[in-house]
Write an enzyme that holds these catalytic residues in place. Structure first.
Site, PDB file in Angstrom:
ATOM      1  CG  LEU A  15      -1.694   1.221   1.578  1.00 35.59           C
ATOM      2  CD1 LEU A  15      -2.745   1.481   0.512  1.00 35.59           C
ATOM      3  CD2 LEU A  15      -2.335   1.100   2.951  1.00 35.59           C
ATOM      4  CB  SER A 108       2.449   1.365  12.928  1.00 36.60           C
ATOM      5  OG  SER A 108       1.060   1.307  13.172  1.00 36.60           O
ATOM      6  CB  SER A 109      -0.847   5.225  14.823  1.00 36.13           C
ATOM      7  OG  SER A 109      -1.693   4.196  14.332  1.00 36.13           O
ATOM      8  CB  CYS A 110      -0.200   0.028  16.712  1.00 36.92           C
ATOM      9  SG  CYS A 110       1.211  -0.769  15.972  1.00 36.92           S
ATOM     10  CE1 TYR A 137       2.222  -2.324  12.652  1.00 38.34           C
ATOM     11  CE2 TYR A 137       3.531  -3.988  11.533  1.00 38.34           C
ATOM     12  CZ  TYR A 137       2.925  -2.750  11.545  1.00 38.34           C
ATOM     13  OH  TYR A 137       3.033  -1.927  10.446  1.00 38.34           O
ATOM     14  CE  LYS A 141       6.318  -1.452  11.122  1.00 36.88           C
ATOM     15  NZ  LYS A 141       7.136  -1.216   9.927  1.00 36.88           N
ATOM     16  CG  ASN A 166      -5.473   3.037  11.455  1.00 42.71           C
ATOM     17  OD1 ASN A 166      -4.739   3.387  12.392  1.00 42.71           O
ATOM     18  ND2 ASN A 166      -6.262   1.967  11.515  1.00 42.71           N
ATOM     19  CG  HIS A 180      -5.428  -2.137   8.228  1.00 42.71           C
ATOM     20  ND1 HIS A 180      -4.377  -2.403   7.387  1.00 42.71           N
ATOM     21  CD2 HIS A 180      -4.890  -2.128   9.478  1.00 42.71           C
ATOM     22  CE1 HIS A 180      -3.257  -2.517   8.088  1.00 42.71           C
ATOM     23  NE2 HIS A 180      -3.543  -2.354   9.359  1.00 42.71           N
TER      24      HIS A 180
HETATM   25  O1  GFB Z   1      -8.280  -1.414  10.997  1.00 46.38           O
HETATM   26  P1  GFB Z   1      -8.289  -2.418  12.085  1.00 46.38           P
HETATM   27  O2  GFB Z   1      -8.286  -3.864  11.699  1.00 46.38           O
HETATM   28  O3  GFB Z   1      -7.037  -2.211  13.032  1.00 46.38           O
HETATM   29  O4  GFB Z   1      -9.595  -2.200  13.032  1.00 46.38           O
HETATM   30  P2  GFB Z   1      -6.685  -1.164  14.196  1.00 46.38           P
HETATM   31  C1  GFB Z   1     -10.017  -0.913  13.363  1.00 46.38           C
HETATM   32  C2  GFB Z   1     -11.379  -1.015  14.036  1.00 46.38           C
HETATM   33  O5  GFB Z   1     -12.346  -1.333  13.020  1.00 46.38           O
HETATM   34  C3  GFB Z   1     -11.489  -2.126  15.097  1.00 46.38           C
HETATM   35  C4  GFB Z   1     -13.192  -2.373  13.491  1.00 46.38           C
HETATM   36  O6  GFB Z   1     -12.258  -1.626  16.165  1.00 46.38           O
HETATM   37  C5  GFB Z   1     -12.260  -3.216  14.358  1.00 46.38           C
HETATM   38  O7  GFB Z   1     -13.015  -4.048  15.232  1.00 46.38           O
HETATM   39  N1  GFB Z   1     -13.788  -3.105  12.354  1.00 46.38           N
HETATM   40  C6  GFB Z   1     -15.104  -3.094  12.023  1.00 46.38           C
HETATM   41  C7  GFB Z   1     -13.127  -3.867  11.461  1.00 46.38           C
HETATM   42  N2  GFB Z   1     -15.333  -3.879  10.960  1.00 46.38           N
HETATM   43  C8  GFB Z   1     -14.112  -4.377  10.582  1.00 46.38           C
HETATM   44  C9  GFB Z   1     -13.713  -5.261   9.529  1.00 46.38           C
HETATM   45  O8  GFB Z   1     -14.522  -5.760   8.725  1.00 46.38           O
HETATM   46  N3  GFB Z   1     -12.376  -5.530   9.430  1.00 46.38           N
HETATM   47  C10 GFB Z   1     -11.462  -4.994  10.300  1.00 46.38           C
HETATM   48  N4  GFB Z   1     -10.154  -5.290  10.138  1.00 46.38           N
HETATM   49  N5  GFB Z   1     -11.806  -4.160  11.341  1.00 46.38           N
HETATM   50  C11 GFB Z   1      -4.270  -1.775  13.453  1.00 46.38           C
HETATM   51  C12 GFB Z   1      -3.148  -2.603  14.019  1.00 46.38           C
HETATM   52  O9  GFB Z   1      -5.193  -1.595  14.500  1.00 46.38           O
HETATM   53  O10 GFB Z   1      -3.835  -0.485  13.054  1.00 46.38           O
HETATM   54  C13 GFB Z   1      -2.000  -2.675  13.059  1.00 46.38           C
HETATM   55  O11 GFB Z   1      -3.637  -3.909  14.330  1.00 46.38           O
HETATM   56  C14 GFB Z   1      -1.617  -1.297  12.566  1.00 46.38           C
HETATM   57  O12 GFB Z   1      -0.917  -3.235  13.713  1.00 46.38           O
HETATM   58  C15 GFB Z   1      -2.811  -0.556  12.052  1.00 46.38           C
HETATM   59  O13 GFB Z   1      -1.042  -0.573  13.613  1.00 46.38           O
HETATM   60  C16 GFB Z   1      -2.422   0.856  11.634  1.00 46.38           C
HETATM   61  O14 GFB Z   1      -6.728   0.216  13.674  1.00 46.38           O
HETATM   62  O15 GFB Z   1      -7.490  -1.461  15.414  1.00 46.38           O
END
Ligand code: GFB
Length: 313
Positions: A15, A108-110, A137, A141, A166, A180
Site C-alpha cells: 500500500l 505505525s500509530s500502534c 507488531y 516497530k 491508519n 484493515h
Molecule cells: O483497521 P483495524 O483492523 O485495526 O480495526 P486497528 C479498526 C477497528 O475497526 C477495530 C473495526 O475496532 C475493528 O473491530 N472493524 C469493524 C473492522 N469492521 C471491521 C472489519 O470488517 N475488518 C477490520 N479489520 N476491522 C491496526 C493494528 O489496528 O492499526 C496494526 O492492528 C496497525 O498493527 C494498524 O497498527 C495501523 O486500527 O485497530
C-alpha cells in the site's frame, strides 16, 4: 535527493511502498530500484547484504513489513514480531553498512500506549502498556525506531523514522480476514450491493475512533521528510482528524450506495479506543494532507471496482 539519485523502495508492491514509488516517478526521480519478495526475501540477512553490496542505494525508503488489521495481528502474533524484526533489521543495518546517505523507516500509530492522552504526541512513546491485540507488531516497530536512533548516535547514520496513522488507498489488502477496517468495509459493501444482500456485518461495537490518511498523502509526506528533515526524533504523519468506526461504516455505505442494515459482531475486538495522532510537528515543518476522507474513499471504491479481479478469494 537529486533526480538521478539511486533510491531503493523496499516493499514497493504494498500500500505505502507502491504509493512512494509512484510519487517519486511523478516528481521526476529516474533511478528507483525495487525487488519483489520472490526476487529478494528481506527476512534473509545474507541475501539482503548481497543486494545492498551490489546495488549500494543512496536513499532507502523502508516500507517493507508484514502488516494487517486487528484480527491478523492478534492471530499471527509470532509472525508479526519475528518477520518485522528480521525485515527491518536487515534493511536498516545493510543501508548503514553499505553506505546509504539516508534511510526513512516507517513505524505505525500502534507504537503508542493503549490509553495514551489524545492526540498522541511523539513523547508519549513507552509511557504505558500497549494495545494487546497488536503488541508484537508495535514492539517490532519500536525496535526499528530505536535501531535508527542508535545507528545515528553511534555511527552518525542519517536514519529518520515516521509514524503514519491508519492508511488506505489503491493496492491495499482487501482480504476480509487479514485487512484493515477501511478496505474490508469497502469490499463488504460492494459485494453486498452487488449480491442484493440486506445486511453487512461489521466487527466490534463501532465505538472506537480512528484516523485515516490516504496512501498518496502519506507517500508525499515521506518524500517531503526524506528531503527536508534530518532529526533524531521520529515524527507522526496523519490528518489530525478522526471519526468513529460507526461513522466510517455509514460513510462507506453511503458512498457505495448500500441501503441495507449494518450488524455489529461484538465477538470481534474493538482494539484501542482511540489513536489520534498529534501532527503539530509535521505541520510546523510545512506539510499538510490534501485528500479528504470522502474524496479518498470514493477513489478507492472506484479503484476496487476496476481491480476486484485481483481479490476473488
Ligand atoms: O483497521 P483495524 O483492523 O485495526 O480495526 P486497528 C479498526 C477497528 O475497526 C477495530 C473495526 O475496532 C475493528 O473491530 N472493524 C469493524 C473492522 N469492521 C471491521 C472489519 O470488517 N475488518 C477490520 N479489520 N476491522 C491496526 C493494528 O489496528 O492499526 C496494526 O492492528 C496497525 O498493527 C494498524 O497498527 C495501523 O486500527 O485497530
Amino acid at each position: 535527493m537529486n533526480y538521478n539519485s539511486k533510491i531503493y523502495v523496499a516493499g514497493h508492491r504494498g500500500l505505502v511502498g507502491s504509493a512512494i514509488a509512484h510519487r517519486l516517478q511523478e516528481q521526476g526521480f529516474t533511478n528507483i530500484i525495487t525487488r519483489t519478495s520472490q526476487e529478494l526475501d528481506l527476512r534473509r540477512q545474507a541475501d539482503v547484504e548481497r543486494f545492498f553490496e551490489a546495488e549500494r542505494p543512496e536513499y532507502v525508503f523502508d516500507a517493507a513489513a508484514k502488516v494487517g488489521g486487528i484480527h491478523a495481528n492478534n492471530t499471527y502474533r509470532a509472525d508479526f514480531l519475528y518477520e518485522n524484526l528480521a525485515i527491518q533489521n536487515n534493511v536498516i543495518h545493510s543501508a548503514y553498512r553499505f553506505g546509504a546517505k539516508k534511510l526513512l523507516f516507517l513505524g505505525s500509530s500502534c507504537i503508542y500506549p493503549k490509553l495514551a492522552p489524545q492526540p498522541m504526541h511523539e513523547d508519549a512513546l513507552l509511557t504505558g502498556p500497549l494495545e494487546p491485540t497488536n503488541e508484537p507488531y508495535a514492539i517490532a516497530k519500536i525496535a526499528g525506531i530505536k535501531l535508527c536512533e542508535a545507528l545515528r548516535d553511534q555511527y552518525g547514520f542519517q536514519a529518520i523514522s515516521c509514524m503514519p496513522t491508519n492508511l488506505y488507498g489503491p493496492n491495499d489488502n482487501f482480504d476480509l480476514q487479514t485487512s484493515h477496517v477501511l478496505p474490508a468495509l469497502i469490499r463488504k459493501f460492494v459485494e453486498a450491493k452487488e449480491s442484493g444482500a440486506k445486511e453487512v456485518i461489521a466487527w466490534g461495537t463501532g465505538s472506537p475512533l480512528r484516523e485515516f490518511l490516504h496512501s498518496h498523502d502519506a507517500a508525499d509526506a515521506m518524500i517531503f521528510l526524506m528531503q527536508q528533515y534530518d532529526g533524531r526524533e521520529f515524527l507522526n504523519i496523519g490528518t489530525g482528524e478522526d471519526l468513529s468506526i460507526k461513522a466510517l461504516t455509514e460513510l462507506i455505505a453511503e458512498i457505495v450506495g448500500f441501503q441495507g442494515t449494518i450488524t455489529w459482531d461484538t465477538s470481534k475486538p474493538d482494539g484501542t479506543p482511540r489513536k489520534l495522532m498529534s501532527v503539530s510537528k509535521l505541520h510546523a515543518l510545512g506539510w499538510r494532507h490534501k485528500i479528504s476522507l470522502r474524496e479518498g474513499i470514493s477513489g478507492v471504491v472506484a479503484w476496487f471496482y476496476q481491480n476486484r479481479h485481483r481479490y476473488n478469494n
